[in-house]
Enzyme design. Structure first.
Site, PDB file in Angstrom:
ATOM      1  N   LYS A 195      35.357  70.099  78.672  1.00  0.00           N
ATOM      2  CA  LYS A 195      35.053  70.209  80.099  1.00  0.00           C
ATOM      3  C   LYS A 195      33.551  70.051  80.353  1.00  0.00           C
ATOM      4  O   LYS A 195      32.733  70.566  79.578  1.00  0.00           O
ATOM      5  CB  LYS A 195      35.522  71.564  80.634  1.00  0.00           C
ATOM      6  CG  LYS A 195      37.008  71.763  80.610  1.00  0.00           C
ATOM      7  CD  LYS A 195      37.422  73.179  80.999  1.00  0.00           C
ATOM      8  CE  LYS A 195      37.216  73.461  82.466  1.00  0.00           C
ATOM      9  NZ  LYS A 195      37.835  74.735  82.876  1.00  0.00           N
ATOM     10  N   SER A 218      41.591  74.303  86.180  1.00  0.00           N
ATOM     11  CA  SER A 218      40.358  73.563  86.294  1.00  0.00           C
ATOM     12  C   SER A 218      40.111  72.577  85.149  1.00  0.00           C
ATOM     13  O   SER A 218      39.182  71.766  85.213  1.00  0.00           O
ATOM     14  CB  SER A 218      39.181  74.555  86.352  1.00  0.00           C
ATOM     15  OG  SER A 218      39.099  75.307  85.150  1.00  0.00           O
ATOM     16  N   SER A 277      43.752  77.907  83.918  1.00  0.00           N
ATOM     17  CA  SER A 277      42.917  76.707  83.976  1.00  0.00           C
ATOM     18  C   SER A 277      43.171  75.707  82.861  1.00  0.00           C
ATOM     19  O   SER A 277      42.815  74.539  82.989  1.00  0.00           O
ATOM     20  CB  SER A 277      41.434  77.099  83.968  1.00  0.00           C
ATOM     21  OG  SER A 277      41.061  77.618  85.225  1.00  0.00           O
TER      22      SER A 277
END
Length: 458
Positions: free
Chosen positions: A155, A230, A254
């Site tokens: 990420k 996310s 997430s």
């Protein structure tokens, strides 16, 4: 006699999981439940209709077919092929780089890359293998490196040295990370090779991956559908075979939600076992947090070596990560209806899938999966909202890059006229912070009560 014992055990478990009976007047969840359910149904119907209307005439973009079947392999398979000298690390890295270049223009998942450095690292690994002229020497190279030569992505909100580090904030455009986050270090120590970083929602706090720095990430199965969040960039590129391993993070789904949306395996490690330093603004010294690392893979068999990489040899041995588990001896429990009017019920299609899973598990276990009901799940949203207040962060300051506090009173008008630098999700969070907070004493008591119910059930 065996049948009698099995039936008795089922009754005993059922009694344990059944909450104590109370007069109906003492159960707040029953108050206006039908009215709340009706409004929930209307809300879901309107939202679904709006999105259907928006996307009904928009065809989904089709990803190009896979050219090299190597990108379909699991991490475990790739490691064995490298170890047996069937393929080189460079070839593996090249295959995934090529796949990223093919699919990323459609998905918008990978937002910054380090392809040249990844290839150089792969060459170094290949030299080590080339110099190992005996099987024992090769085994020594791979000892303690369960991900030797495996490419991975991470990420953008998790620090990777030299990579973009904006968290989706316009105010951080151009910022790069000075060092690797601890979880990134762990994967590199285990032999993995970082290819690049992937898109996230603004500050990670949304269930869709979209921000005003990079735009929106799409689902590889249907580009009109969400990849989740996310860790949506991770799930999207792993599902499209652009990366065999995605390094996500997870505080409330997430990693698991995007994995679910993209047909992958996502797992959240129990909090407290890994160092969170380098995840957005986290220093790794927070006293209490729900966040943890969350690997995302195409194959379930890859979760174990990744978890071992996160934990390190000593903790992995202590927690018996390699110990085989007899699935038929486990007890299984499930909840299909939380009965919280603020949470959408699962769709009919997912209910069918859940039923199939239960039937499949029942076919291999001594006892069938047990459906349980917990009184506190009707407060699930409120309890979650309360738990988030215990995180050591200030959302208004975080949104301002810890240099200024973003005000809801200025951002709402800006959003209305289209001049806000923040996404609608972030502005909605600002509005939520202005609403009455959950009674802390009540919420803590309910959480403890729910925890006790779960403990008794199992």
């Amino acid at each position: 006699m065996a049948g009698y014992k099995k039936e008795k055990r089922e009754k005993d478990i059922s009694k344990k999981s059944r909450p104590s009976k109370k007069p109906k007047t003492q159960n707040p969840c029953n108050c206006l439940s039908y009215v709340k359910s009706f409004f929930r149904f209307i809300y879901d119907f309107i939202v679904s209709f709006i999105f259907y209307f928006i996307y009904k005439n928009t065809p989904s973009k089709i990803l190009p077919p896979v050219e090299d079947l190597l990108v379909l392999d699991s991490c475990t398979t790739l490691v064995n092929k490298i170890k047996n000298k069937e393929v080189t690390c460079r070839h593996v890295v090249e295959c995934f780089i090529k796949r990223i270049e093919q699919v990323n223009p459609i998905l918008n998942a990978v937002v910054d890359t380090r392809f040249d450095k990844a290839l150089a690292e792969a060459d170094e690994y290949d030299k080590l293998i080339e110099l190992a002229d005996t099987k024992d020497k090769i085994n020594l190279i791979f000892d303690g490196k369960p991900l030797f030569g495996i490419p991975f992505t991470s990420k953008e909100s998790t620090g990777a040295k030299g990579m973009a580090f904006t968290f989706g904030l316009v105010s951080r455009i151009g910022m790069k990370s000075d060092e690797d986050a601890e979880v990134v270090k762990s994967l590199k120590t285990a032999g993995a090779i970082l290819l690049g970083v992937t898109n996230v929602p603004e500050i990670n706090l949304w269930c869709e991956t979209r921000n005003k720095v990079y735009g929106q990430t799409n689902n590889p199965y249907n580009t009109n559908h969400t990849a989740g969040g996310s860790s949506g960039g991770e799930a999207s590129i792993v599902s499209a075979c652009g990366s065999p391993l995605g390094l996500g993070t997870d505080i409330g789904g997430s990693a698991r939600i995007p994995a679910f949306n993209c047909g992958l395996f996502g797992h959240k490690l129990t909090t407290g076992f890994i160092n969170t330093k380098g995840m957005t603004f986290r220093k790794g010294t927070e006293k209490q947090t729900m966040v943890s690392a969350g690997p995302i893979t195409k194959y379930a068999e890859d979760l174990t070596p990744v978890i071992k990489a996160f934990l390190g040899p000593e903790k992995s041995l202590e927690l018996k990560i390699d110990q085989e588990v007899d699935l038929s001896s486990l007890k299984y429990y499930y909840v299909d209806k939380p009965n919280d009017a603020r949470v959408s019920p699962i769709s009919d299609e997912l209910q069918i899938v859940l039923d199939h899973v239960i039937e499949s598990i029942a076919s291999i276990t001594e006892l069938p999966p047990l459906k349980v009901k917990f009184s506190g799940t009707c407060y699930s949203y409120s309890l979650w909202r309360h738990s988030m207040t215990k995180e050591e962060s200030d959302f208004c300051a975080t949104l301002g890059n810890n240099q200024t506090r973003v005000s809801v009173w200025t951002e709402v008008p800006k959003t209305i006229v289209g001049y806000s630098n923040h996404t609608l999700a972030a502005v909605l969070k600002l509005i939520d912070l202005q609403l009455p907070q959950v009674n802390a004493v009540w919420a803590d008591a309910e959480i403890e009560k729910l925890s006790n119910e779960v403990s008794v059930s199992i």
